[in-house]
Design an enzyme around this catalytic site. Structure first.
Site, PDB file in Angstrom:
ATOM      1  N   LYS A  14       6.407  16.523  -5.391  1.00 35.66           N
ATOM      2  CA  LYS A  14       6.913  15.387  -6.181  1.00 35.66           C
ATOM      3  C   LYS A  14       6.210  15.291  -7.537  1.00 35.66           C
ATOM      4  O   LYS A  14       6.870  15.127  -8.563  1.00 35.66           O
ATOM      5  CB  LYS A  14       6.744  14.065  -5.411  1.00 35.66           C
ATOM      6  CG  LYS A  14       7.538  13.996  -4.112  1.00 35.66           C
ATOM      7  CD  LYS A  14       7.510  12.611  -3.504  1.00 35.66           C
ATOM      8  CE  LYS A  14       6.143  12.146  -3.051  1.00 35.66           C
ATOM      9  NZ  LYS A  14       5.559  12.914  -1.932  1.00 35.66           N
ATOM     10  N   ARG A  89       7.811   3.543   0.060  1.00 32.98           N
ATOM     11  CA  ARG A  89       7.373   4.318   1.217  1.00 32.98           C
ATOM     12  C   ARG A  89       7.605   3.603   2.536  1.00 32.98           C
ATOM     13  O   ARG A  89       7.270   4.140   3.592  1.00 32.98           O
ATOM     14  CB  ARG A  89       5.877   4.588   1.074  1.00 32.98           C
ATOM     15  CG  ARG A  89       5.503   6.055   0.884  1.00 32.98           C
ATOM     16  CD  ARG A  89       4.006   6.072   0.728  1.00 32.98           C
ATOM     17  NE  ARG A  89       3.369   7.332   0.833  1.00 32.98           N
ATOM     18  CZ  ARG A  89       2.986   8.068  -0.208  1.00 32.98           C
ATOM     19  NH1 ARG A  89       3.269   7.701  -1.428  1.00 32.98           N
ATOM     20  NH2 ARG A  89       2.308   9.171  -0.004  1.00 32.98           N
ATOM     21  N   ARG A 128      -3.660  22.876  -1.964  1.00 30.90           N
ATOM     22  CA  ARG A 128      -3.837  21.967  -3.102  1.00 30.90           C
ATOM     23  C   ARG A 128      -5.244  21.370  -3.111  1.00 30.90           C
ATOM     24  O   ARG A 128      -5.793  21.096  -4.179  1.00 30.90           O
ATOM     25  CB  ARG A 128      -2.780  20.856  -3.021  1.00 30.90           C
ATOM     26  CG  ARG A 128      -2.834  19.878  -4.173  1.00 30.90           C
ATOM     27  CD  ARG A 128      -1.638  18.955  -4.178  1.00 30.90           C
ATOM     28  NE  ARG A 128      -1.770  17.842  -3.264  1.00 30.90           N
ATOM     29  CZ  ARG A 128      -0.838  16.891  -3.078  1.00 30.90           C
ATOM     30  NH1 ARG A 128       0.289  16.951  -3.733  1.00 30.90           N
ATOM     31  NH2 ARG A 128      -1.038  15.899  -2.238  1.00 30.90           N
ATOM     32  N   ARG A 134      -8.885  16.086  -3.881  1.00 33.09           N
ATOM     33  CA  ARG A 134      -8.494  14.943  -3.049  1.00 33.09           C
ATOM     34  C   ARG A 134      -8.972  15.148  -1.622  1.00 33.09           C
ATOM     35  O   ARG A 134      -8.550  16.100  -0.960  1.00 33.09           O
ATOM     36  CB  ARG A 134      -6.958  14.790  -3.065  1.00 33.09           C
ATOM     37  CG  ARG A 134      -6.443  14.181  -4.338  1.00 33.09           C
ATOM     38  CD  ARG A 134      -4.932  14.083  -4.334  1.00 33.09           C
ATOM     39  NE  ARG A 134      -4.386  13.379  -3.181  1.00 33.09           N
ATOM     40  CZ  ARG A 134      -3.109  13.019  -3.084  1.00 33.09           C
ATOM     41  NH1 ARG A 134      -2.273  13.301  -4.061  1.00 33.09           N
ATOM     42  NH2 ARG A 134      -2.683  12.390  -2.005  1.00 33.09           N
ATOM     43  N   ARG A 146      -0.889  11.587   7.723  1.00 33.65           N
ATOM     44  CA  ARG A 146       0.021  11.283   6.606  1.00 33.65           C
ATOM     45  C   ARG A 146       1.444  11.738   6.946  1.00 33.65           C
ATOM     46  O   ARG A 146       2.417  11.045   6.628  1.00 33.65           O
ATOM     47  CB  ARG A 146      -0.470  11.955   5.318  1.00 33.65           C
ATOM     48  CG  ARG A 146      -1.691  11.261   4.737  1.00 33.65           C
ATOM     49  CD  ARG A 146      -2.445  12.149   3.760  1.00 33.65           C
ATOM     50  NE  ARG A 146      -1.738  12.387   2.520  1.00 33.65           N
ATOM     51  CZ  ARG A 146      -2.010  13.414   1.701  1.00 33.65           C
ATOM     52  NH1 ARG A 146      -2.941  14.295   2.014  1.00 33.65           N
ATOM     53  NH2 ARG A 146      -1.355  13.545   0.586  1.00 33.65           N
TER      54      ARG A 146
END
Ligand code: AMP
Length: 192
Positions: A14, A89, A128, A134, A146
């Site tokens: 995204k 969300r 990532r 993160r 998640r």
């Protein structure tokens, strides 16, 4: 104003595609995850309360998130519109967004959803983590949480906009450029 929702599970791409969409359609990128992370970095009260949820892979409560989003939209009254990344969300967030926009005599133009299988998402998120810094990308347990939260709490948002005829599914597998091309083909007739 244009209100475009860029939807998809964590790791679907995204953020990457939002960077393209804001250029092509002259929109502002509004990522609730980015706003939370900026608040955490600056140690604001909002950041402090959001951090515990984010670290566990849970959603920040709707009340906090919805008010934050509305404030952010209202802070930009003169632009061409927004790409919402990571919002809404939950069904409650979607309903709050629809009501907020209806109050401005506006509405969601479309929801484009990047579709990527779970196994690929796990691989992408761990990859990532090497560059994002993160912590919620680096821990397989948090990633699983998640993805679980996405299925249970976020997928109903897809059904919500599908029922309104605004949902557009996009295959999120392939090169960045290939996905961008698919988005352009779907969105140019609506937004360009
Ligand atoms: P993201 O950058 O979109 O992956 O979001 C990172 C984390 O921020 C999520 O796992 C949630 O904990 C929190 N978050 C971001 N957007 C929302 C939202 N719309 N509602 C609730 N929590 C959110």
């Amino acid at each position: 104003m244009i209100h475009l929702i860029l939807f998809g599970p964590p790791g679907a791409g995204k953020g990457t595609q939002a960077a393209f969409l804001i250029q092509r359609y002259d929109l502002k990128h509004l990522s609730t995850g980015d706003i939370f992370r900026a608040n955490i970095k600056n140690e604001t009260p909002l950041g402090l309360s959001a951090k515990s949820y984010i670290d566990r892979g849970q959603l920040v409560p709707d009340s906090v998130t919805i008010d934050m989003l509305k404030d952010e939209v209202e802070r930009h009254p003169y632009g061409h519109g927004f790409v919402y990344d990571g919002f809404p969300r939950t069904k409650a967030q979607a309903e709050a967004l629809d009501a907020f926009l209806a109050g401005r005599e506006e509405r969601v133009a479309a929801m484009v959803a990047l579709e990527v299988p779970q196994e690929e998402l796990k691989y992408r998120l761990l990859d990532r983590a090497k560059s994002s810094g993160r912590s919620d990308d680096a821990d397989p347990e948090v990633i699983n949480k998640r993805l679980e939260v996405y299925s249970s709490e976020t997928l109903p948002v897809l059904q919500h906009y599908n029922a309104m005829g605004r949902y557009i599914g996009i295959n999120g597998i392939g090169s960045i450029h290939e996905v961008t091309e698919r988005l352009t083909t779907a969105l140019d007739p609506i937004l360009a």
